[in-house]
Design a protein around this motif. Structure first.
Motif, PDB file in Angstrom:
ATOM      1  N   CYS A  79       7.650  -1.082  -6.545  1.00  0.00           N
ATOM      2  CA  CYS A  79       6.666  -1.546  -7.651  1.00  0.00           C
ATOM      3  C   CYS A  79       6.947  -0.502  -8.703  1.00  0.00           C
ATOM      4  O   CYS A  79       6.927  -1.147  -9.799  1.00  0.00           O
ATOM      5  N   CYS A 110      -0.314  -1.825  -6.247  1.00  0.00           N
ATOM      6  CA  CYS A 110       0.215  -3.112  -7.036  1.00  0.00           C
ATOM      7  C   CYS A 110       0.468  -4.020  -5.699  1.00  0.00           C
ATOM      8  O   CYS A 110      -0.292  -4.955  -5.644  1.00  0.00           O
ATOM      9  N   CYS A 111       1.016  -3.661  -4.608  1.00  0.00           N
ATOM     10  CA  CYS A 111       1.792  -4.602  -3.479  1.00  0.00           C
ATOM     11  C   CYS A 111       0.697  -4.446  -2.300  1.00  0.00           C
ATOM     12  O   CYS A 111       0.801  -5.179  -1.269  1.00  0.00           O
ATOM     13  N   CYS A 152       4.451   2.141  -4.597  1.00  0.00           N
ATOM     14  CA  CYS A 152       5.326   2.521  -3.834  1.00  0.00           C
ATOM     15  C   CYS A 152       6.506   2.323  -4.394  1.00  0.00           C
ATOM     16  O   CYS A 152       6.605   1.937  -5.777  1.00  0.00           O
ATOM     17  N   CYS A 194      -0.351   1.077  -1.572  1.00  0.00           N
ATOM     18  CA  CYS A 194       0.405   0.876  -3.092  1.00  0.00           C
ATOM     19  C   CYS A 194      -0.652   0.048  -3.861  1.00  0.00           C
ATOM     20  O   CYS A 194      -1.145  -1.114  -3.529  1.00  0.00           O
ATOM     21  N   SER A 221       1.623  -2.326   0.104  1.00  0.00           N
ATOM     22  CA  SER A 221       1.986  -1.817   1.288  1.00  0.00           C
ATOM     23  C   SER A 221       1.681  -0.286   1.546  1.00  0.00           C
ATOM     24  O   SER A 221       1.177   0.443   0.551  1.00  0.00           O
TER      25      SER A 221
END
Ligand SMILES: [Zn+2]
Ligand SMILES: [Zn+2]
Length: 244
Positions: free
Chosen positions: A34, A17-18, A31, A15, A20
């Motif tokens: 997000c 952003c995060c 994901c 992802c 994962s």
């Protein structure tokens, strides 16, 4: 600069952003969590700069645009700059994850599908050569180029940075305006491209609009008719106490 589009993008397995693990089919490389957490510009936006407005805000314009006459004609943004949106920009800009640029360009393209905007050329906010050396690529130019490609419009680098401006994040509103005043100029040969044309300027973040205005002034000086601004993220509307 065209070499930028030849950068080989790694597969999207994390992802943007995060971080994962996601599968390749995920929209924008984000994901589900997000996607849900980010604040997308799907509702009301400022009729001038494009900032997201709350439903209970009773004006067409945001606080800033009610007080400032912007040089650019109209702004558009995709998300409101908050914790998650900031992470995406930071990962892209400072951790040099160029593949995030492809996702941002995709988001921008989808955003503009909802607007009936006519323009001739796409350009980007230039970075100072010193900073470019440090980062290795101009992140705004890469996004702008990818966006232009998707939109079927020509991309041209029309601006240069006249002076090395201070990093903006530590500065207040007035300092920002001072900081970017005369910071940009059109390239000497830009006039042949800009004259009588409508230009879409692409940047990553919109805060006070001082950068956008400085670039728009330079483009209009070199003959551009209209200058539109498209950013990935914009700050929220500052609501003055008497307005609530
Ligand atoms: Zn995520
Ligand atoms: Zn506004």
């Amino acid at each position: 600069m065209n070499l930028m589009t030849d950068i080989i993008f790694p597969q999207r397995i994390y992802c943007i952003c995060c971080g994962s693990v996601i599968d390749k089919t995920r929209t924008y490389g984000l994901c589900d969590k997000c996607i849900e957490r980010m604040r997308w510009a799907v509702g009301r936006t400022c009729a001038k700069c494009g900032k997201i407005l709350d439903d209970n805000w009773r004006h067409e314009l945001c606080t800033d645009c009610r007080n400032v006459n912007h040089v650019f004609d109209r702004g558009f943004t995709c998300v409101q700059y908050g914790l998650y949106e900031k992470t995406v920009v930071t990962e892209y800009k400072y951790r040099l994850k160029s593949f995030i640029g492809r996702e941002i360009a995709e988001i921008m393209f989808d955003r503009m599908e909802h607007e009936d905007l006519e323009y001739d050329i796409v350009t980007s906010v230039p970075v100072h050569s010193l900073r470019l050396k440090k980062r290795g690529f101009n992140q705004a130019a890469l996004v702008a180029e990818l966006f232009a490609k998707k939109s079927g419009k020509p991309y041209a680098e029309l601006l240069v940075r006249e002076k090395h401006t201070e990093a903006m994040k530590m500065l207040g509103v007035y300092e920002r305006i001072e900081n970017v005043k005369g910071a940009f100029a059109a390239k000497p040969d830009a006039g042949s491209v800009t004259k009588g044309r409508d230009i879409l300027l692409v940047d990553d973040i919109y805060t006070t609009g001082s950068t956008a205005d400085s670039c728009a002034a330079a483009l209009k000086t070199s003959g551009a008719k209209k200058v539109y601004v498209l950013t990935f993220a914009a700050g929220g509307n500052l609501v003055m106490p008497e307005e609530t």
